[in-house]
Design a protein around this motif. Structure first.
Motif, PDB file in Angstrom:
ATOM      1  N   ALA A  20       0.830  -1.206   0.000  1.00  0.00           N
ATOM      2  CA  ALA A  20       0.000   0.000   0.000  1.00  0.00           C
ATOM      3  C   ALA A  20       0.866   1.259   0.000  1.00  0.00           C
ATOM      4  CB  ALA A  20      -0.923  -0.003   1.219  1.00  0.00           C
ATOM      5  N   ALA A  21       1.908   1.254   0.824  1.00  0.00           N
ATOM      6  CA  ALA A  21       2.802   2.409   0.863  1.00  0.00           C
ATOM      7  C   ALA A  21       3.552   2.573  -0.454  1.00  0.00           C
ATOM      8  CB  ALA A  21       3.785   2.267   2.022  1.00  0.00           C
ATOM      9  N   ALA A  22       3.939   1.456  -1.067  1.00  0.00           N
ATOM     10  CA  ALA A  22       4.650   1.525  -2.350  1.00  0.00           C
ATOM     11  C   ALA A  22       3.776   2.153  -3.431  1.00  0.00           C
ATOM     12  CB  ALA A  22       5.094   0.127  -2.768  1.00  0.00           C
ATOM     13  N   ALA A  23       2.474   1.882  -3.397  1.00  0.00           N
ATOM     14  CA  ALA A  23       1.566   2.474  -4.389  1.00  0.00           C
ATOM     15  C   ALA A  23       1.516   3.987  -4.238  1.00  0.00           C
ATOM     16  CB  ALA A  23       0.174   1.873  -4.233  1.00  0.00           C
ATOM     17  N   ILE A  24       1.476   4.483  -2.995  1.00  0.00           N
ATOM     18  CA  ILE A  24       1.447   5.931  -2.767  1.00  0.00           C
ATOM     19  C   ILE A  24       2.777   6.562  -3.169  1.00  0.00           C
ATOM     20  CG2 ILE A  24       1.129   7.726  -1.032  1.00  0.00           C
ATOM     21  CD1 ILE A  24      -1.396   6.180  -1.754  1.00  0.00           C
ATOM     22  N   VAL A  25       3.867   5.874  -2.870  1.00  0.00           N
ATOM     23  CA  VAL A  25       5.187   6.393  -3.260  1.00  0.00           C
ATOM     24  C   VAL A  25       5.287   6.490  -4.777  1.00  0.00           C
ATOM     25  CG1 VAL A  25       7.655   5.869  -3.294  1.00  0.00           C
ATOM     26  CG2 VAL A  25       6.356   5.609  -1.170  1.00  0.00           C
ATOM     27  N   TYR A  26       4.737   5.496  -5.480  1.00  0.00           N
ATOM     28  CA  TYR A  26       4.747   5.539  -6.944  1.00  0.00           C
ATOM     29  C   TYR A  26       3.971   6.755  -7.448  1.00  0.00           C
ATOM     30  CZ  TYR A  26       3.809   4.291 -11.786  1.00  0.00           C
ATOM     31  OH  TYR A  26       3.709   4.309 -13.160  1.00  0.00           O
ATOM     32  N   LEU A  27       2.809   7.009  -6.863  1.00  0.00           N
ATOM     33  CA  LEU A  27       2.029   8.180  -7.270  1.00  0.00           C
ATOM     34  C   LEU A  27       2.764   9.475  -6.941  1.00  0.00           C
ATOM     35  CD1 LEU A  27      -1.595   7.166  -6.217  1.00  0.00           C
ATOM     36  CD2 LEU A  27      -0.688   7.378  -8.535  1.00  0.00           C
ATOM     37  N   ALA A  28       3.472   9.500  -5.807  1.00  0.00           N
ATOM     38  CA  ALA A  28       4.215  10.701  -5.436  1.00  0.00           C
ATOM     39  C   ALA A  28       5.334  10.979  -6.426  1.00  0.00           C
ATOM     40  CB  ALA A  28       4.788  10.543  -4.026  1.00  0.00           C
ATOM     41  N   HIS A  29       5.923   9.920  -6.966  1.00  0.00           N
ATOM     42  CA  HIS A  29       7.012  10.096  -7.928  1.00  0.00           C
ATOM     43  C   HIS A  29       6.497  10.410  -9.334  1.00  0.00           C
ATOM     44  CE1 HIS A  29      10.764   9.188  -5.791  1.00  0.00           C
ATOM     45  NE2 HIS A  29      10.054   8.335  -5.052  1.00  0.00           N
ATOM     46  N   ASN A  30       5.425   9.748  -9.737  1.00  0.00           N
ATOM     47  CA  ASN A  30       4.988   9.836 -11.135  1.00  0.00           C
ATOM     48  C   ASN A  30       3.640  10.514 -11.341  1.00  0.00           C
ATOM     49  OD1 ASN A  30       7.194   8.051 -12.365  1.00  0.00           O
ATOM     50  ND2 ASN A  30       6.333   6.683 -10.826  1.00  0.00           N
ATOM     51  N   GLY A  31       2.840  10.610 -10.293  1.00  0.00           N
ATOM     52  CA  GLY A  31       1.515  11.195 -10.449  1.00  0.00           C
ATOM     53  C   GLY A  31       0.602  10.301 -11.276  1.00  0.00           C
ATOM     54  N   ASN A  32      -0.569  10.826 -11.591  1.00  0.00           N
ATOM     55  CA  ASN A  32      -1.532  10.123 -12.436  1.00  0.00           C
ATOM     56  C   ASN A  32      -2.306  11.149 -13.248  1.00  0.00           C
ATOM     57  OD1 ASN A  32      -3.629   8.630 -13.577  1.00  0.00           O
ATOM     58  ND2 ASN A  32      -3.767   7.248 -11.832  1.00  0.00           N
ATOM     59  N   PRO A  33      -1.898  11.356 -14.495  1.00  0.00           N
ATOM     60  CA  PRO A  33      -2.557  12.382 -15.324  1.00  0.00           C
ATOM     61  C   PRO A  33      -4.047  12.131 -15.516  1.00  0.00           C
ATOM     62  CG  PRO A  33      -0.504  11.645 -16.323  1.00  0.00           C
ATOM     63  CD  PRO A  33      -0.790  10.708 -15.200  1.00  0.00           C
ATOM     64  N   ASN A  34      -4.464  10.881 -15.521  1.00  0.00           N
ATOM     65  CA  ASN A  34      -5.882  10.571 -15.756  1.00  0.00           C
ATOM     66  C   ASN A  34      -6.784  11.089 -14.635  1.00  0.00           C
ATOM     67  OD1 ASN A  34      -5.238   9.199 -18.142  1.00  0.00           O
ATOM     68  ND2 ASN A  34      -4.882   7.272 -17.038  1.00  0.00           N
ATOM     69  N   THR A  35      -6.244  11.164 -13.435  1.00  0.00           N
ATOM     70  CA  THR A  35      -7.035  11.650 -12.298  1.00  0.00           C
ATOM     71  C   THR A  35      -6.540  12.998 -11.786  1.00  0.00           C
ATOM     72  OG1 THR A  35      -5.604  10.391 -10.794  1.00  0.00           O
ATOM     73  CG2 THR A  35      -7.635   9.324 -11.540  1.00  0.00           C
TER      74      THR A  35
ATOM     75  N   TRP B 289      -3.736  13.781 -10.554  1.00  0.00           N
ATOM     76  CA  TRP B 289      -2.884  13.722  -9.375  1.00  0.00           C
ATOM     77  C   TRP B 289      -1.470  14.106  -9.788  1.00  0.00           C
ATOM     78  CZ3 TRP B 289      -4.627   8.369  -7.054  1.00  0.00           C
ATOM     79  CH2 TRP B 289      -5.916   8.521  -6.523  1.00  0.00           C
ATOM     80  N   LEU B 290      -0.952  15.143  -9.180  1.00  0.00           N
ATOM     81  CA  LEU B 290       0.357  15.653  -9.559  1.00  0.00           C
ATOM     82  C   LEU B 290       1.460  14.937  -8.792  1.00  0.00           C
ATOM     83  CD1 LEU B 290      -0.460  19.487  -9.583  1.00  0.00           C
ATOM     84  CD2 LEU B 290      -0.469  17.893 -11.519  1.00  0.00           C
ATOM     85  N   ALA B 291       2.589  14.776  -9.447  1.00  0.00           N
ATOM     86  CA  ALA B 291       3.771  14.226  -8.774  1.00  0.00           C
ATOM     87  C   ALA B 291       4.339  15.295  -7.846  1.00  0.00           C
ATOM     88  CB  ALA B 291       4.803  13.800  -9.800  1.00  0.00           C
ATOM     89  N   ILE B 292       4.544  14.935  -6.594  1.00  0.00           N
ATOM     90  CA  ILE B 292       5.024  15.915  -5.610  1.00  0.00           C
ATOM     91  C   ILE B 292       6.509  15.773  -5.321  1.00  0.00           C
ATOM     92  CG2 ILE B 292       2.745  16.004  -4.525  1.00  0.00           C
ATOM     93  CD1 ILE B 292       3.959  14.346  -2.202  1.00  0.00           C
ATOM     94  N   CYS B 293       7.131  14.737  -5.846  1.00  0.00           N
ATOM     95  CA  CYS B 293       8.529  14.506  -5.514  1.00  0.00           C
ATOM     96  C   CYS B 293       9.463  15.522  -6.160  1.00  0.00           C
ATOM     97  CB  CYS B 293       8.940  13.082  -5.908  1.00  0.00           C
ATOM     98  SG  CYS B 293       8.233  11.821  -4.828  1.00  0.00           S
ATOM     99  N   ASN B 294       8.987  16.226  -7.167  1.00  0.00           N
ATOM    100  CA  ASN B 294       9.808  17.283  -7.762  1.00  0.00           C
ATOM    101  C   ASN B 294      10.018  18.415  -6.762  1.00  0.00           C
ATOM    102  OD1 ASN B 294       9.966  15.931 -10.208  1.00  0.00           O
ATOM    103  ND2 ASN B 294       8.095  16.882 -10.996  1.00  0.00           N
ATOM    104  N   GLN B 295       9.025  18.628  -5.891  1.00  0.00           N
ATOM    105  CA  GLN B 295       9.147  19.670  -4.871  1.00  0.00           C
ATOM    106  C   GLN B 295       9.617  19.094  -3.529  1.00  0.00           C
ATOM    107  OE1 GLN B 295       6.223  19.351  -6.763  1.00  0.00           O
ATOM    108  NE2 GLN B 295       6.967  20.897  -8.207  1.00  0.00           N
ATOM    109  N   PHE B 296       9.048  17.957  -3.146  1.00  0.00           N
ATOM    110  CA  PHE B 296       9.365  17.353  -1.844  1.00  0.00           C
ATOM    111  C   PHE B 296      10.305  16.158  -2.042  1.00  0.00           C
ATOM    112  CE2 PHE B 296       5.228  19.391  -1.365  1.00  0.00           C
ATOM    113  CZ  PHE B 296       5.402  20.128  -0.206  1.00  0.00           C
ATOM    114  N   GLY B 297      11.482  16.447  -2.526  1.00  0.00           N
ATOM    115  CA  GLY B 297      12.442  15.387  -2.832  1.00  0.00           C
ATOM    116  C   GLY B 297      12.909  14.633  -1.602  1.00  0.00           C
ATOM    117  N   ASP B 298      13.223  15.357  -0.528  1.00  0.00           N
ATOM    118  CA  ASP B 298      13.703  14.700   0.693  1.00  0.00           C
ATOM    119  C   ASP B 298      12.614  13.821   1.305  1.00  0.00           C
ATOM    120  OD1 ASP B 298      16.113  15.969   0.369  1.00  0.00           O
ATOM    121  OD2 ASP B 298      15.660  17.604   1.773  1.00  0.00           O
TER     122      ASP B 298
END
Length: 200
Positions: free
Chosen positions: A141-156, A158-167
């Motif tokens: 479950a955590a891995a799925a959220i981490v994937y979305l944080a890195h790549n986002g989901n254009p269909n929904t 959902w923006l990737a936040i890792c570009n800003q919150f890298g640490d």
């Protein structure tokens, strides 16, 4: 005249002798006992490693937090594990797994002292399977959220936040990796327990 006949008593052969098998003696049981004891020692050491990985995963995720340097009077850009329900579940689950593994150490010691004991080995086998299920669920479950944080989901949208919150993303990714290390160790523990039960 005395008879030369003597009274004889027929002694039936034991099943082991009849089948050509020698009875098991103590010296023949020693190698098996030593092997089972070795499995118990390996079980104990692996549990120590699993404790370290599980508690590290919980602590790393629980301390993941990042605040961006730019903010206004009314808005502050911050990301923390408690912003995601999945990450909160991850911290609780991994803390529970770490606690269980600590409590399982005495039973693991029993399998070293008494290599032929079935009850503690069977109990560990069952509880390790439950722990594996919970750890896998939390890590996936955590891995799925981490994937979305890195790549986002254009269909929904959902923006990737890792570009800003890298640490923040790097920290939670490390926690997920530690959880999967725990999963691998638990799998090995279950295999060892099953093998030891089979050899008894």
């Amino acid at each position: 005249m005395m008879s030369s006949d003597h009274a004889t008593i027929d002694v039936p052969e034991s099943s082991a002798v009849a089948k050509g098998k020698a009875p098991l003696i103590g010296s023949q049981r020693e190698p098996k006992r030593g092997f089972n004891k070795g499995l118990g020692i390996a079980d104990f050491l692996l549990r120590l490693g699993a404790i370290t990985a599980a508690l590290e995963a919980a602590a790393t995720m629980g301390t993941s937090d990042q605040t961006l340097p730019f903010f206004t009077q009314f808005f502050q850009f911050q990301a923390g594990y408690d912003d995601f329900t999945t990450f909160m579940f991850f911290v609780i689950a991994m803390a529970l797994i770490g606690g269980y593994l600590v409590l399982s150490l005495p039973f693991s010691i029993v399998t070293i002292v008494r290599p032929y004991a079935v009850a503690p080995r069977l109990l560990l086998f069952i509880l390790d399977t439950v722990a594996l299920t919970l750890t896998t669920a939390a890590g996936a479950a955590a891995a799925a959220i981490v994937y979305l944080a890195h790549n986002g989901n254009p269909n929904t949208n959902w923006l990737a936040i890792c570009n800003q919150f890298g640490d923040f993303c790097q920290t939670v990714s490390g926690a997920v990796v530690a959880s999967f290390v725990t999963v691998v160790v638990l799998i090995v523990l279950i295999v060892l327990s099953g093998f030891a039960l089979k050899r008894r």
